[in-house]
Design a protein around this motif. Structure first.
Motif, PDB file in Angstrom:
ATOM      1  N   MET A   1       0.823  -1.219   0.000  1.00  0.00           N
ATOM      2  CA  MET A   1       0.000   0.000   0.000  1.00  0.00           C
ATOM      3  C   MET A   1       0.857   1.270   0.000  1.00  0.00           C
ATOM      4  O   MET A   1       0.493   2.257  -0.616  1.00  0.00           O
ATOM      5  CB  MET A   1      -0.892   0.013   1.246  1.00  0.00           C
ATOM      6  CG  MET A   1      -2.020  -0.979   1.193  1.00  0.00           C
ATOM      7  SD  MET A   1      -3.204  -0.627  -0.102  1.00  0.00           S
ATOM      8  CE  MET A   1      -4.077   0.779   0.570  1.00  0.00           C
ATOM      9  N   SER A   4       1.585   6.241   1.164  1.00  0.00           N
ATOM     10  CA  SER A   4       0.194   6.662   1.323  1.00  0.00           C
ATOM     11  C   SER A   4       0.045   8.141   0.985  1.00  0.00           C
ATOM     12  O   SER A   4       1.024   8.852   0.818  1.00  0.00           O
ATOM     13  CB  SER A   4      -0.249   6.440   2.762  1.00  0.00           C
ATOM     14  OG  SER A   4       0.272   7.462   3.601  1.00  0.00           O
ATOM     15  N   ARG A  56      -5.831   1.543  13.271  1.00  0.00           N
ATOM     16  CA  ARG A  56      -6.280   0.563  12.282  1.00  0.00           C
ATOM     17  C   ARG A  56      -5.970   1.018  10.854  1.00  0.00           C
ATOM     18  O   ARG A  56      -5.529   0.212  10.021  1.00  0.00           O
ATOM     19  CB  ARG A  56      -7.795   0.336  12.417  1.00  0.00           C
ATOM     20  CG  ARG A  56      -8.206  -0.492  13.636  1.00  0.00           C
ATOM     21  CD  ARG A  56      -9.713  -0.378  13.857  1.00  0.00           C
ATOM     22  NE  ARG A  56     -10.186  -1.187  14.977  1.00  0.00           N
ATOM     23  CZ  ARG A  56     -10.567  -2.456  14.871  1.00  0.00           C
ATOM     24  NH1 ARG A  56     -10.537  -3.059  13.705  1.00  0.00           N
ATOM     25  NH2 ARG A  56     -10.980  -3.119  15.930  1.00  0.00           N
ATOM     26  N   TYR A  57      -6.211   2.277  10.593  1.00  0.00           N
ATOM     27  CA  TYR A  57      -5.994   2.743   9.222  1.00  0.00           C
ATOM     28  C   TYR A  57      -4.507   2.784   8.881  1.00  0.00           C
ATOM     29  O   TYR A  57      -4.100   2.415   7.782  1.00  0.00           O
ATOM     30  CB  TYR A  57      -6.637   4.123   9.024  1.00  0.00           C
ATOM     31  CG  TYR A  57      -6.687   4.533   7.565  1.00  0.00           C
ATOM     32  CD1 TYR A  57      -7.330   3.730   6.612  1.00  0.00           C
ATOM     33  CD2 TYR A  57      -6.086   5.710   7.118  1.00  0.00           C
ATOM     34  CE1 TYR A  57      -7.374   4.079   5.279  1.00  0.00           C
ATOM     35  CE2 TYR A  57      -6.137   6.073   5.774  1.00  0.00           C
ATOM     36  CZ  TYR A  57      -6.783   5.258   4.863  1.00  0.00           C
ATOM     37  OH  TYR A  57      -6.814   5.613   3.534  1.00  0.00           O
ATOM     38  N   HIS A  60      -3.518  -0.621   8.104  1.00  0.00           N
ATOM     39  CA  HIS A  60      -4.033  -1.013   6.792  1.00  0.00           C
ATOM     40  C   HIS A  60      -3.187  -0.427   5.659  1.00  0.00           C
ATOM     41  O   HIS A  60      -2.962  -1.075   4.638  1.00  0.00           O
ATOM     42  CB  HIS A  60      -5.482  -0.576   6.624  1.00  0.00           C
ATOM     43  CG  HIS A  60      -5.982  -0.786   5.231  1.00  0.00           C
ATOM     44  ND1 HIS A  60      -6.238  -2.048   4.721  1.00  0.00           N
ATOM     45  CD2 HIS A  60      -6.209   0.082   4.215  1.00  0.00           C
ATOM     46  CE1 HIS A  60      -6.624  -1.934   3.464  1.00  0.00           C
ATOM     47  NE2 HIS A  60      -6.614  -0.659   3.131  1.00  0.00           N
ATOM     48  N   TYR A 374     -10.943   5.633   0.236  1.00  0.00           N
ATOM     49  CA  TYR A 374      -9.565   5.979   0.585  1.00  0.00           C
ATOM     50  C   TYR A 374      -9.381   7.489   0.657  1.00  0.00           C
ATOM     51  O   TYR A 374      -8.697   8.009   1.538  1.00  0.00           O
ATOM     52  CB  TYR A 374      -8.581   5.378  -0.423  1.00  0.00           C
ATOM     53  CG  TYR A 374      -8.304   3.920  -0.144  1.00  0.00           C
ATOM     54  CD1 TYR A 374      -7.521   3.543   0.930  1.00  0.00           C
ATOM     55  CD2 TYR A 374      -8.869   2.923  -0.930  1.00  0.00           C
ATOM     56  CE1 TYR A 374      -7.281   2.213   1.214  1.00  0.00           C
ATOM     57  CE2 TYR A 374      -8.641   1.584  -0.663  1.00  0.00           C
ATOM     58  CZ  TYR A 374      -7.847   1.230   0.412  1.00  0.00           C
ATOM     59  OH  TYR A 374      -7.624  -0.086   0.699  1.00  0.00           O
ATOM     60  N   THR A 417     -13.937  -7.675  -0.657  1.00  0.00           N
ATOM     61  CA  THR A 417     -12.711  -7.305   0.054  1.00  0.00           C
ATOM     62  C   THR A 417     -12.810  -5.881   0.594  1.00  0.00           C
ATOM     63  O   THR A 417     -12.453  -5.602   1.733  1.00  0.00           O
ATOM     64  CB  THR A 417     -11.489  -7.419  -0.876  1.00  0.00           C
ATOM     65  OG1 THR A 417     -11.452  -8.733  -1.401  1.00  0.00           O
ATOM     66  CG2 THR A 417     -10.201  -7.112  -0.127  1.00  0.00           C
ATOM     67  N   HIS A 418     -13.325  -5.018  -0.254  1.00  0.00           N
ATOM     68  CA  HIS A 418     -13.421  -3.613   0.141  1.00  0.00           C
ATOM     69  C   HIS A 418     -14.319  -3.430   1.356  1.00  0.00           C
ATOM     70  O   HIS A 418     -13.973  -2.727   2.306  1.00  0.00           O
ATOM     71  CB  HIS A 418     -13.955  -2.785  -1.032  1.00  0.00           C
ATOM     72  CG  HIS A 418     -14.075  -1.339  -0.703  1.00  0.00           C
ATOM     73  ND1 HIS A 418     -15.291  -0.719  -0.514  1.00  0.00           N
ATOM     74  CD2 HIS A 418     -13.143  -0.386  -0.474  1.00  0.00           C
ATOM     75  CE1 HIS A 418     -15.080   0.549  -0.207  1.00  0.00           C
ATOM     76  NE2 HIS A 418     -13.799   0.772  -0.178  1.00  0.00           N
ATOM     77  N   THR A 421     -12.713  -4.929   4.450  1.00  0.00           N
ATOM     78  CA  THR A 421     -11.591  -4.103   4.880  1.00  0.00           C
ATOM     79  C   THR A 421     -12.077  -2.851   5.601  1.00  0.00           C
ATOM     80  O   THR A 421     -11.628  -2.550   6.709  1.00  0.00           O
ATOM     81  CB  THR A 421     -10.731  -3.684   3.682  1.00  0.00           C
ATOM     82  OG1 THR A 421     -10.248  -4.864   3.046  1.00  0.00           O
ATOM     83  CG2 THR A 421      -9.566  -2.824   4.125  1.00  0.00           C
ATOM     84  N   PHE A 422     -12.994  -2.144   4.962  1.00  0.00           N
ATOM     85  CA  PHE A 422     -13.392  -0.854   5.544  1.00  0.00           C
ATOM     86  C   PHE A 422     -14.336  -0.996   6.723  1.00  0.00           C
ATOM     87  O   PHE A 422     -14.173  -0.328   7.740  1.00  0.00           O
ATOM     88  CB  PHE A 422     -13.989   0.066   4.463  1.00  0.00           C
ATOM     89  CG  PHE A 422     -12.929   0.887   3.795  1.00  0.00           C
ATOM     90  CD1 PHE A 422     -12.105   0.324   2.840  1.00  0.00           C
ATOM     91  CD2 PHE A 422     -12.706   2.207   4.162  1.00  0.00           C
ATOM     92  CE1 PHE A 422     -11.092   1.059   2.253  1.00  0.00           C
ATOM     93  CE2 PHE A 422     -11.688   2.953   3.579  1.00  0.00           C
ATOM     94  CZ  PHE A 422     -10.889   2.380   2.624  1.00  0.00           C
ATOM     95  N   ASP A 425     -12.315  -4.117   9.296  1.00  0.00           N
ATOM     96  CA  ASP A 425     -10.927  -3.887   9.716  1.00  0.00           C
ATOM     97  C   ASP A 425     -10.654  -2.442  10.107  1.00  0.00           C
ATOM     98  O   ASP A 425     -10.008  -2.184  11.114  1.00  0.00           O
ATOM     99  CB  ASP A 425      -9.956  -4.284   8.586  1.00  0.00           C
ATOM    100  CG  ASP A 425     -10.060  -5.764   8.253  1.00  0.00           C
ATOM    101  OD1 ASP A 425     -10.651  -6.509   9.067  1.00  0.00           O
ATOM    102  OD2 ASP A 425      -9.578  -6.169   7.191  1.00  0.00           O
ATOM    103  N   ILE A 426     -11.100  -1.504   9.285  1.00  0.00           N
ATOM    104  CA  ILE A 426     -10.727  -0.111   9.518  1.00  0.00           C
ATOM    105  C   ILE A 426     -11.699   0.581  10.475  1.00  0.00           C
ATOM    106  O   ILE A 426     -11.291   1.177  11.471  1.00  0.00           O
ATOM    107  CB  ILE A 426     -10.626   0.658   8.190  1.00  0.00           C
ATOM    108  CG1 ILE A 426      -9.474   0.085   7.353  1.00  0.00           C
ATOM    109  CG2 ILE A 426     -10.401   2.148   8.460  1.00  0.00           C
ATOM    110  CD1 ILE A 426      -9.376   0.641   5.953  1.00  0.00           C
TER     111      ILE A 426
END
Length: 491
Positions: A1, A4, A56-57, A60, A374, A417-418, A421-422, A425-426
């Motif tokens: 990633m 950033s 978390r972010y 990620h 994002y 996945t998106h 993830t968001f 996870d985030i």
RNA sequence: GGUCGCGUGGCCGAGUGGCUAGGCAGAGCUCUGCAAAAGCUUCUACGGCGGUUCGAAUCCGUCCGCGACCUCCA
């Protein structure tokens, strides 16, 4: 990633700045933790939640984050001007137990609460009492550099001298002269300080004090701003990336931290200061003294005069994330209920991702959705906007489920996945539905639904409705669709 | 008193000098045996007063209201 495009609002400069770590991909994150003399209330939790999402972010994005959040287990005083009784000891006396029992009890409680709200534990959770030696060493460095002086067994930080060489007030925008004008009566009698703005970095202990330590200046306790400087330095270095905390800590606590670090090591310790705003109730800051605070468990049970009903921890988490961390959030039952419904809609969509059928062509725009999320997170962790984008995604998911839009294998995988993830996870949301159904209940429900299906086919709607109503009474909701019926259990 | 911030539609809450934020609630429609869910459509805005501008809710000034910090506080 990495690299950033993260930008964050730096309280030190008052601007949004591009985030450039000192030593990519490593990131040092320090957050001022709780003083464990009583239960953390919801306002406290909001701040820790803010930095949970930050943590978390960052993870990620691919950073190697060392997240340090301290536990203050000694030394904070009840009264102003460094006088009065230690909060923990007062509590210990009231509860008739050892101070360290108080510390353990409320530390356990704090961990329970952070688990409840799905906060990831920090990498290191150091305590003040375990770093007395380091604190003494830092005091010594401050004295050696001429920024500390001893009076009668206590050591104070010399703000006047410090400000002649450095910028005391750079974080909070305060100016020494202005501070002077508003001097309060608290300075009047018998103060050991040379200057009213000086603050204790070591405080002589009274005979009654239980938790106290030997030092070059006699028996005492470390000053209340010192531990953060010491522990951030020890675990993150003299200079590190992000320091977070509640807005109410900005002055004097964080200002003093800067002064101590510069005073001891001549290094400005923090690149990016982040401050989370307050949770308010009817416009006023939630605080124990105003009696308008509630404990996490009161929130869940709804057992509090201000609460119409109980709310799940994830509802509260979602509620907070729908506001920007730099704004105050005013608590209200209506807002919480709105969040409850919104969250449910979001989580159901996440679950339903698995039921979407693959097609040859994709007729929806997944990549814009992803990049929007994002973009908003990169803009100073703008979770409300991110959530708005996710609801655009919910609309897409629902259209796909109905077959009004189509999606191919690859895009569906991206979409899944998106969202995982968001959302999971985030934002750190998790499904709270009672989904731990056993195979047995699944099988029984299948039988029941088949019975109802037969009834419907025979146009025996009385029976069909009876089954649905009775299930409803035990919190099982039936939904009919063209493919058959589904069921859902909710506490 | 000093410093800083805020004031958006029924509620919560984003955002930008000109183009639908989003959630909840309300209304209509579609689907449905009914219901629920879902989808589509839709109504309420930018504290007051001035100014800058072709154009401001968004910039400036001012007034009003609210809050935080200045004492431990997430």
């Amino acid at each position: 990633m990495l690299p950033s495009n993260l930008h964050l609002y730096n309280t030190l400069t008052g601007k949004k700045e591009k985030f450039i770590p000192i030593n990519t991909p490593h990131v040092g994150l320090y957050v001022c933790g709780p003083t464990v003399y009583s239960d953390a209330h919801l306002g406290n939790i909001r701040t820790f939640l803010t930095f949970d999402v930050v943590y978390r972010y960052l993870i990620h994005l691919g950073y190697k984050v060392r997240y340090v959040r301290n536990i203050t287990d000694v030394g904070h005083l009840i009264d102003d001007a460094d006088e009065g009784e230690d909060k923990i000891e007062k509590r210990a006396r009231l509860e008739k137990i050892e101070p360290m029992e108080i510390v353990q009890k409320y530390t356990n409680g704090f961990h329970h609460t952070t688990d409840l709200f799905n906060l990831i534990p920090p990498s290191i959770e150091p305590t003040a009492t375990a770093h007395i030696i380091e604190q003494i060493e830092m005091i010594q460095r401050i004295i050696d550099n001429g920024f500390g002086y001893e009076v009668n067994g206590s050591v104070y930080f010399d703000v006047k001298k410090y400000s002649s060489k450095h910028n005391y007030g750079e974080l909070s925008g305060r100016k020494i002269d202005e501070l002077l004008e508003q001097t309060r009566e608290s300075l009047e009698g018998g103060n050991e300080k040379r200057f009213f703005a000086d603050f204790a970095i070591w405080k002589k202990a009274s005979k009654e004090t239980i938790m106290k330590w030997n030092s070059p200046w006699g028996v005492g306790v470390p000053g209340w701003h010192l531990e953060c400087s010491v522990m951030s330095t020890k675990y993150l270095g003299k200079e590190f990336d992000i320091h977070g905390g509640g807005l109410d800590l900005k002055f004097p606590h964080h200002e003093c931290e800067i002064a101590q670090s510069v005073g001891a090591d001549n290094v400005n310790p923090v690149r990016y200061w982040m401050h989370g705003n307050m949770l308010t109730v009817n416009g006023s800051k939630m605080s124990k003294s105003l009696g308008n605070s509630f404990l996490p468990m009161e929130l869940v049970t709804g057992d509090h005069p201000l609460l119409d009903k109980g709310y799940t921890p994830m509802t509260v988490r979602f509620f907070f994330l729908q506001a920007n961390y730099r704004s105050t959030v005013d608590f209200s039952n209506e807002a919480l209920q709105a969040s409850e419904k919104g969250l449910k809609r979001l989580m159901i969509a996440v679950e339903n991702l698995n039921q979407i059928k693959v097609a040859k062509e994709t007729t929806v725009d997944i990549s814009t959705l992803i990049s929007n999320c994002y973009k908003s997170m990169d803009d100073d962790f703008n979770t409300p906007i991110t959530i708005a984008h996710l609801f655009d995604g919910v609309k897409i998911i629902n259209l796909l489920l109905e077959g009004k839009e189509t999606i191919n294998v690859n895009d569906l995988e991206k979409l899944k996945t998106h969202f995982h993830t968001f959302v999971l996870d985030i934002l750190g949301l998790k499904n709270e539905e009672a989904n731990a159904n056993s195979d047995l209940t699944d099988n029984i429900m299948e039988v029941v639904l088949n019975l109802r299906k037969n009834a419907k086919e025979n146009k025996d709607y009385a029976t069909a409705d009876f089954i649905r109503d009775e299930l409803n009474k035990i919190n099982i909701t039936i939904k009919d669709s063209s493919d058959g019926s589904t069921w859902n259990y909710e506490k």
